[in-house]
Design a protein around this motif. Structure first.
Motif, PDB file in Angstrom:
ATOM      1  N   LEU A 116       0.851  -1.188   0.000  1.00  0.00           N
ATOM      2  CA  LEU A 116       0.000   0.000   0.000  1.00  0.00           C
ATOM      3  C   LEU A 116       0.885   1.236   0.000  1.00  0.00           C
ATOM      4  CD1 LEU A 116      -2.884   1.075   0.203  1.00  0.00           C
ATOM      5  CD2 LEU A 116      -2.688   0.921   2.689  1.00  0.00           C
ATOM      6  N   SER A 117       0.612   2.134  -0.922  1.00  0.00           N
ATOM      7  CA  SER A 117       1.404   3.353  -1.016  1.00  0.00           C
ATOM      8  C   SER A 117       0.506   4.553  -0.714  1.00  0.00           C
ATOM      9  CB  SER A 117       1.968   3.436  -2.446  1.00  0.00           C
ATOM     10  OG  SER A 117       1.998   4.755  -2.895  1.00  0.00           O
ATOM     11  N   VAL A 118       1.132   5.632  -0.302  1.00  0.00           N
ATOM     12  CA  VAL A 118       0.371   6.859  -0.067  1.00  0.00           C
ATOM     13  C   VAL A 118      -0.338   7.303  -1.349  1.00  0.00           C
ATOM     14  CG1 VAL A 118       0.507   9.175   0.949  1.00  0.00           C
ATOM     15  CG2 VAL A 118       2.220   7.494   1.514  1.00  0.00           C
ATOM     16  N   ASP A 119       0.215   6.922  -2.485  1.00  0.00           N
ATOM     17  CA  ASP A 119      -0.413   7.249  -3.775  1.00  0.00           C
ATOM     18  C   ASP A 119      -1.834   6.694  -3.885  1.00  0.00           C
ATOM     19  OD1 ASP A 119       1.884   8.448  -4.640  1.00  0.00           O
ATOM     20  OD2 ASP A 119       2.576   6.746  -5.826  1.00  0.00           O
ATOM     21  N   ASN A 120      -2.141   5.646  -3.121  1.00  0.00           N
ATOM     22  CA  ASN A 120      -3.466   5.003  -3.197  1.00  0.00           C
ATOM     23  C   ASN A 120      -4.490   5.682  -2.286  1.00  0.00           C
ATOM     24  OD1 ASN A 120      -1.516   2.075  -2.917  1.00  0.00           O
ATOM     25  ND2 ASN A 120      -2.387   2.790  -4.819  1.00  0.00           N
ATOM     26  N   LEU A 121      -4.046   6.667  -1.486  1.00  0.00           N
ATOM     27  CA  LEU A 121      -4.930   7.184  -0.441  1.00  0.00           C
ATOM     28  C   LEU A 121      -5.531   8.548  -0.781  1.00  0.00           C
ATOM     29  CD1 LEU A 121      -2.816   6.309   2.752  1.00  0.00           C
ATOM     30  CD2 LEU A 121      -4.509   4.900   1.551  1.00  0.00           C
ATOM     31  N   ILE A 122      -6.769   8.743  -0.330  1.00  0.00           N
ATOM     32  CA  ILE A 122      -7.440  10.046  -0.432  1.00  0.00           C
ATOM     33  C   ILE A 122      -7.797  10.463   0.991  1.00  0.00           C
ATOM     34  CG2 ILE A 122      -9.487  11.278  -1.275  1.00  0.00           C
ATOM     35  CD1 ILE A 122      -9.669   9.220  -3.565  1.00  0.00           C
ATOM     36  N   TYR A 123      -7.492  11.709   1.334  1.00  0.00           N
ATOM     37  CA  TYR A 123      -7.792  12.202   2.689  1.00  0.00           C
ATOM     38  C   TYR A 123      -9.043  13.078   2.650  1.00  0.00           C
ATOM     39  CZ  TYR A 123      -6.898  14.230   7.316  1.00  0.00           C
ATOM     40  OH  TYR A 123      -6.998  14.606   8.631  1.00  0.00           O
ATOM     41  N   PRO A 124     -10.084  12.740   3.428  1.00  0.00           N
ATOM     42  CA  PRO A 124     -11.289  13.583   3.451  1.00  0.00           C
ATOM     43  C   PRO A 124     -11.031  14.849   4.279  1.00  0.00           C
ATOM     44  CG  PRO A 124     -11.710  11.355   4.330  1.00  0.00           C
ATOM     45  CD  PRO A 124     -10.230  11.550   4.287  1.00  0.00           C
ATOM     46  N   LEU A 125     -11.537  15.963   3.793  1.00  0.00           N
ATOM     47  CA  LEU A 125     -11.334  17.237   4.503  1.00  0.00           C
ATOM     48  C   LEU A 125     -12.678  17.920   4.733  1.00  0.00           C
ATOM     49  CD1 LEU A 125      -8.421  19.296   2.849  1.00  0.00           C
ATOM     50  CD2 LEU A 125      -8.548  18.481   5.212  1.00  0.00           C
TER      51      LEU A 125
END
Ligand code: PBG
Length: 328
Positions: free
Chosen positions: A27-36
């Motif tokens: 798992l890479s940070v590239d795969n993540l979306i952060y909700p704001l």
């Protein structure tokens, strides 16, 4: 067929080097979306009571948040707006100068290469808290569609990179696609909340954005947790209507749906590790019931392993900081 003692599966687990070499899921940070969460107004930043470690920020203070994300390598955010005033028709969602439009501009001015995705739904903007407009005490599908489409075009005009309809009205992906195309955004992708279940896991989120329905519940539009085959039809319909990415939400109680969707459909699959899933981990860790440093990667890895290439998660910052400090 060979078996023990010729076969010893522990051989490949005997050193850190071999374990890393044979790892099947990464798992890479590239795969993540952060909700704001973005609140209308100025100079406000507060922690959300029901979601420890998650903040709600006014657009003027977003640059601080965005720089932090950028340093951690998190390159995608999903925006939720909290307007000052709400009305029956959710006008603030699509009048063109709402909190999300300001947020997009603030983010793009700080860090133009952050991918800005916006939630398309009326519930944060309606006094009744439902995801569509009300007619004769029912949530009216077809008159909601043009409003969602206007909201999407307005976000696109402000600079959004992708829109994510979460309302679960029938036909909304097609309605949004047509409006985006007609308004000069044929290249702007849609990430559809395709299989969004009527779930108790959204509790902390509704507290954060004050969007609990004032009457009834969301079962006439969100999916029943009992219906995996219907969930796959929802996904199929969204793909036919033009969804570029399809999402399953929540993630952990629906890993079977993620898994079936990823083997059936050749589009990117996203999963939303929602507020209730996040807050449960936080509360358990606070009470020393679990080690979150180990639990969070295990959770995110399970979602990835099930078949989601993209994970929307409130844990993104923690994960990114741990990964940059020695790897997970
Ligand atoms: C709005 C929306 C919800 C979530 C995302 N978009 C709440 C709901 O449907 O009630 C939930 C996100 C979360 O729980 O983290 N329709």
């Amino acid at each position: 067929m060979a078996k023990f003692p010729d076969i010893r599966l522990r051989r490949l687990r005997s050193s850190d080097g071999l374990r890393r070499l044979t790892r099947e899921t990464g798992l890479s940070v590239d795969n993540l979306i952060y909700p704001l969460f973005v609140a209308e107004g100025n100079n406000l930043r507060y922690e959300i009571d029901s979601m420890p470690g998650i903040y709600c920020t006014t657009p003027d203070l977003l640059p601080v948040e965005i720089e932090e994300l950028n340093k951690l390598g998190i390159k995608a955010v999903l925006l939720f707006g909290i307007p000052v005033s709400k009305d029956e028709a959710g006008t603030g969602a699509y009048d063109g100068s709402g909190v999300i439009e300001h947020a997009i501009e603030a983010i793009k001015a700080t860090c133009p290469d952050i991918t800005v995705i916006t939630d398309i739904c009326l519930c944060e903007y309606t006094t009744h808290g439902h995801c569509g407009v009300i007619k004769n005490n029912l949530i009216d599908n077809d008159s909601t569609l043009p409003l969602l489409a206007r909201m999407a075009v307005s976000h696109a005009n402000a600079g959004a990179d992708m829109v994510a309809p979460s309302d679960m009205m029938d036909g909304r992906v097609a309605a949004i696609r047509h409006s985006l195309d007609e308004n000069g955004f044929p290249g702007l992708p849609i990430m559809a909340y395709s299989a969004k279940f009527a779930s108790a896991f959204y509790g902390p989120f509704r507290d954060a954005v004050k969007s609990s329905p004032s009457f009834g519940n969301r079962s006439s539009y969100q999916m029943a947790p009992t219906n995996p085959r219907e969930a796959l039809r929802e996904i199929e319909q969204d793909i036919i209507e033009g969804a570029d990415i399809v999402m399953v939400k929540p993630a952990l109680a629906y890993l079977d749906i993620i898994n079936r969707a990823s083997s059936l459909f050749n589009v990117p699959i996203a999963a939303y590790n929602v507020s209730g899933e996040y807050s449960m981990v936080k509360m358990a860790a606070k009470n020393n019931l679990v080690n979150e440093r180990e639990l969070i990667p295990e959770i995110l890895m399970s979602i990835k392993r099930a078949g989601a290439g993209i994970i929307i998660t409130y844990h993104a910052k923690e994960f990114a900081s741990w990964q940059s400090n020695g790897g997970i």
